[in-house]
Enzyme design. Structure first.
Site, PDB file in Angstrom:
ATOM      1  N   HIS A   1      -0.889  -8.229  -3.822  1.00 38.16           N
ATOM      2  CA  HIS A   1      -1.015  -9.280  -2.815  1.00 38.16           C
ATOM      3  C   HIS A   1      -2.192 -10.150  -3.266  1.00 38.16           C
ATOM      4  CE1 HIS A   1       0.461  -5.835  -0.369  1.00 38.16           C
ATOM      5  NE2 HIS A   1       1.078  -6.724   0.382  1.00 38.16           N
TER       6      HIS A   1
ATOM      7  N   ASP B   1      -5.481  -8.640  -2.490  1.00 39.48           N
ATOM      8  CA  ASP B   1      -5.844  -7.394  -3.184  1.00 39.48           C
ATOM      9  C   ASP B   1      -6.720  -7.712  -4.385  1.00 39.48           C
ATOM     10  OD1 ASP B   1      -3.973  -6.126  -1.557  1.00 39.48           O
ATOM     11  OD2 ASP B   1      -2.389  -6.257  -3.062  1.00 39.48           O
TER      12      ASP B   1
ATOM     13  N   ASP C   1       4.940   4.447   8.540  1.00 37.51           N
ATOM     14  CA  ASP C   1       5.068   4.200   7.105  1.00 37.51           C
ATOM     15  C   ASP C   1       3.937   4.959   6.399  1.00 37.51           C
ATOM     16  OD1 ASP C   1       6.195   2.923   4.944  1.00 37.51           O
ATOM     17  OD2 ASP C   1       5.241   0.986   5.303  1.00 37.51           O
TER      18      ASP C   1
ATOM     19  N   ASP D   1       3.794   6.138   3.433  1.00 40.00           N
ATOM     20  CA  ASP D   1       3.601   5.744   2.022  1.00 40.00           C
ATOM     21  C   ASP D   1       3.155   6.899   1.140  1.00 40.00           C
ATOM     22  OD1 ASP D   1       4.332   3.173   2.638  1.00 40.00           O
ATOM     23  OD2 ASP D   1       2.323   2.318   2.535  1.00 40.00           O
TER      24      ASP D   1
ATOM     25  N   ASP E   1       4.497   1.958  -4.039  1.00 35.30           N
ATOM     26  CA  ASP E   1       3.838   1.531  -2.804  1.00 35.30           C
ATOM     27  C   ASP E   1       3.468   2.819  -2.063  1.00 35.30           C
ATOM     28  OD1 ASP E   1       2.865   0.234  -0.635  1.00 35.30           O
ATOM     29  OD2 ASP E   1       4.678  -0.925  -0.201  1.00 35.30           O
TER      30      ASP E   1
END
Ligand code: XLS
Ligand code: NI
Ligand code: NI
Length: 436
Positions: free
Chosen positions: A100, A103, A306, A308, A337
């Site tokens: 992103h 990031d 989520d 992850d 991810d």
């Protein structure tokens, strides 16, 4: 500066190895169905989790130190993350990364400052990419963290925020193109609603489509030849998100004429949140010609969010690779991810997480290829629909049939037949036989 001194390079040592810093199944040059493992499995590191996530949760502060010997939220830290990231990917043998915008650099109040930082860091990343041969899988803009996006980005009620989102997308696309990214992702972070009492769904969806159209037009203008991706997710952070699942997202893309430029980026954990299996989401994408890329992680069915996790479920990975092989591969890759569990807070754990994930998918690939080569499942499915290969079935498929004609056929024959057995347990036995 070397951050991960405890390992030089993670190597393949084979199934019986007890070395925690080695692969048991991921043997990059091993050929499966005519292609190298590394070509079947273009793995990517997620900048946000691997270089950013420190184990912060709703109840507690971070447990892992990802300062990389620099003060956080500085450009020096951003550069140290680049150094750490490229060292990590090189040692792991991971060939791609995903990011992103925020990031990569700390976000400033003034978007112009943020953009200048992005220019600077991407110059530095480019140098590292040339040095190592590591490539960019996809980029995206984080349009959910900043409080400006509390009512969404494309779906916001504020025209000003909408422009801010456009500015972020433009810059994230610029950087993605500069880094040669294969794709550009839209995960609809806060594109959804909490309550219909304050939401004009039609208006919001049309505005999201407008923004995506502009992104496509701009991207193509600056030479982006890759795929745009929607990453469906049904909820979290919003109660209801517009890109609920693959079928919903594909319908949306078709409705707004975006289907030629977009494909799906399917995340395993999002699939299960939507009440589907990972395999279901992959199949729906594939049969619509829209299986693009994968966010390779795993959820926990006992937890409704989520989580992850690094994927370790070989059964799921096998079914995933079965779909990918059947679809002829991905245009994108497998982005981890995924993040370490909060108490797995050392640098070694970053390696263990990715080793686990890469081995899981490698084993999934091996097993999926065996399932296909075995042929019993394919043969069963082919035979299951055999009544459409001749006679009245053939007429139905060729489009010659009418409702009256079929009715006449059924009434005349006084049809009493039931279809043949679905043989689910028999097929599950085959899967277990090949897996174990
Ligand atoms: C969040 C998403 C996100 C996307 C990229 O649930 O998975 O991380 O992959 O914005
Ligand atoms: Ni994701
Ligand atoms: Ni996710």
């Amino acid at each position: 500066m070397e951050f991960f001194k405890f390992i030089d390079k993670v190597k393949f040592e084979g199934k019986d190895s007890k070395n925690p810093m080695a692969f048991r199944y991921y043997d990059k040059d091993r050929v499966i169905l005519g292609k190298k493992m590394s070509e079947h499995l273009p793995f990517a590191m997620a900048w946000w989790h691997t270089l950013g996530a420190c184990g912060v949760d709703m109840f507690g502060a971070g447990t892992a130190d990802k300062s990389f010997d620099n003060e956080k939220a500085t450009m020096a830290h951003a550069k140290a993350k680049v150094d750490a990231g490229f060292e990590f990917m090189s040692k792991m043998g991971i060939e791609y990364f995903c990011f992103h915008d925020v990031d990569l650099v700390p976000e400033d109040e003034d978007i112009n400052v943020t953009n200048a930082r992005l220019d600077e860091i991407s110059d530095y990343i480019l140098i590292k990419m040339k040095e190592t041969g590591i490539k960019c899988l996809w980029g995206t803009a984080n349009m959910f963290g900043n409080p400006k996006f509390m009512n969404g980005a494309g779906s916001t009620n504020s025209a000003e925020v909408y422009c801010f989102a456009a500015a972020q997308i433009k810059k994230a696309l610029d950087i993605t193109v500069k880094l040669g990214g294969k794709g550009y992702v839209f995960w609809g972070g806060r594109e959804g609603y909490e309550s219909l009492l304050n939401t004009d769904v039609k208006f919001e969806q049309e505005n999201i489509a407008r923004l995506m159209k502009m992104a496509v037009e701009y991207g193509r203008k600056i030479g982006f030849a890759g795929d745009f991706y929607i990453e469906p997710k049904p909820k979290e952070p919003m109660k209801h998100q517009y890109d609920f699942d693959a079928a919903t997202a594909i319908g949306f893309l078709r409705q707004y004429g975006l289907d030629k430029d977009f494909k799906m980026n399917i995340e395993a954990n999002h699939a299960t949140l939507a009440g589907h299996t990972f395999q279901h989401e992959l199949r729906i994408s594939a049969i619509n010609g829209m299986l693009g890329s994968i966010d390779a992680n795993q959820g926990d069915l006992l937890l409704g969010w989520d989580t992850d996790e690094f994927p370790f479920d070989v059964y799921e990975a096998t079914m995933c690779m079965y779909e990918v092989l059947k679809a002829g591969g991905l245009t994108g890759g497998f982005n981890f991810d995924a993040k370490n569990r909060r108490p797995s807070n050392s640098f070694e754990d970053m390696f263990y997480g990715h080793i686990l994930a890469m081995d899981t998918f490698a084993l999934g690939l091996i097993k999926a290829a065996e399932l296909i080569e075995d042929g019993r499942i394919d043969a069963f499915i082919k035979n299951k629909y055999a009544s459409f290969n001749e006679g009245i079935g053939e007429k139905i498929l060729s489009g010659e049939a009418t409702l009256e004609g079929l009715s006449a056929y059924a009434c005349e024959k006084k049809i009493t037949t039931n279809p043949d057995s679905g043989r689910q347990e028999y097929l599950q036995t085959i899967v277990n036989q090949i897996l174990f």
